[in-house]
Design an enzyme around this catalytic site. Structure first.
Site, PDB file in Angstrom:
ATOM      1  N   ASP A 119       0.787  -1.061  -0.075  1.00  0.00           N
ATOM      2  CA  ASP A 119       0.041  -0.122  -0.045  1.00  0.00           C
ATOM      3  C   ASP A 119       0.914   1.203   0.113  1.00  0.00           C
ATOM      4  OD1 ASP A 119      -2.282  -1.873   0.228  1.00  0.00           O
ATOM      5  OD2 ASP A 119      -2.112  -1.619   2.430  1.00  0.00           O
TER       6      ASP A 119
HETATM    7  N1  URA Z   1      -1.384  -6.037   3.982  1.00  0.00           N
HETATM    8  C1  URA Z   1      -1.851  -4.873   3.978  1.00  0.00           C
HETATM    9  O1  URA Z   1      -2.776  -4.522   4.475  1.00  0.00           O
HETATM   10  N2  URA Z   1      -1.023  -3.879   3.201  1.00  0.00           N
HETATM   11  C2  URA Z   1       0.120  -3.944   2.564  1.00  0.00           C
HETATM   12  O2  URA Z   1       0.701  -3.166   1.884  1.00  0.00           O
HETATM   13  C3  URA Z   1       0.760  -5.215   2.564  1.00  0.00           C
HETATM   14  C4  URA Z   1      -0.195  -6.275   3.175  1.00  0.00           C
END
Ligand code: URA
Length: 240
Positions: free
Chosen positions: A107
């Site tokens: 993310d």
């Molecule tokens: N899980 C999440 O919630 N975000 C990420 O970036 C990776 C795994």
């Protein structure tokens, strides 16, 4: 030198331009093969054996590039975006010419280990849901993470869309108002870690990936820094 690959193809694969552009670079006399200026862009060479120079700079041929990045917050896991900075934008142009792409996504607000490569086969192998490649995250979580959460995660937790995750290993480093944990998951659903904690009524407020397969994030890499993987690192990734 009849065998091998066409000179213009090798150079265009390495990002020196289109075949037409390369033809003109070669015509100008900028390219030497084994110390001799060449003018024929269709000549066949072995890019691993022949010594190629462009404007006096030695070309080190490789087909694939493998990069470990410590992804910072604020950049997206994509190759191009008109508005937001991407992880590929952080790379030096000497790496960008290989056209690497991120293996999976973190993310925008997640930090840590991200692999970039132009090796589609490796990427596919790491992302394939059948392979169950482990990914370990370090997180700060609002609320006291406890043994009950550990048990639920070990069983597999039902997330907001009704999907039950595969069993995951939750290691509690500190259980407090803000808890510190490490979580290993074996799949990669969208926002998976955040949604798993949401399902037990808690909120992830900081997330960093620290390992993928047997490969750990090199803690010497500052946020935004990256390095090429060694053969040993690659072995740890492919060892599945
Ligand atoms: N899980 C999440 O919630 N975000 C990420 O970036 C990776 C795994």
């Amino acid at each position: 030198m009849a065998k091998g690959q066409r000179l213009d193809k090798v150079l265009s694969n390495m990002g020196y331009g289109t075949r037409k552009e390369i033809k003109s670079i070669i015509k100008k006399g900028s390219v030497k093969v084994d110390e001799r200026v060449v003018k024929d862009s269709s000549m066949h060479i072995d890019p691993y054996e022949n010594h190629i120079e462009i404007d006096g700079v030695k070309l080190v041929y490789k087909e694939f590039i493998y990069i470990m990045m410590n992804k910072p917050q604020g950049v997206i896991s994509a190759t191009f975006d008109a508005r937001v900075e991407t992880v590929v934008d952080l790379l030096d142009p000497t790496y960008q010419i290989f056209e690497p792409f991120p293996v999976g996504r973190l993310d925008k607000d997640t930090e840590g280990l991200l692999i970039l490569t132009n090796d589609g086969k490796l990427s596919h192998g790491l992302l394939s849901p059948k392979k169950h490649v482990p990914k370990t995250y370090y997180a700060h979580v609002e609320g006291k993470v406890d043994e009950k959460d550990q048990r639920i995660f070990k069983e597999g937790v039902v997330i907001d869309d009704g999907y039950k995750t595969l069993p995951a290993e939750l290691n509690i480093i500190k259980s407090d108002e803000i808890s510190e944990i490490e979580l290993t998951i074996y799949e990669g659903k969208f926002h998976q870690v955040k949604r798993m904690f949401q399902s037990v009524g808690k909120k992830v407020i900081y997330l960093k990936r620290i390992a993928m397969g047997d490969l750990k994030l090199d803690e010497d890499l500052a946020l935004g820094e990256y390095k090429e993987l060694t053969e040993e690192d690659l072995g740890k990734l492919k060892n599945r």
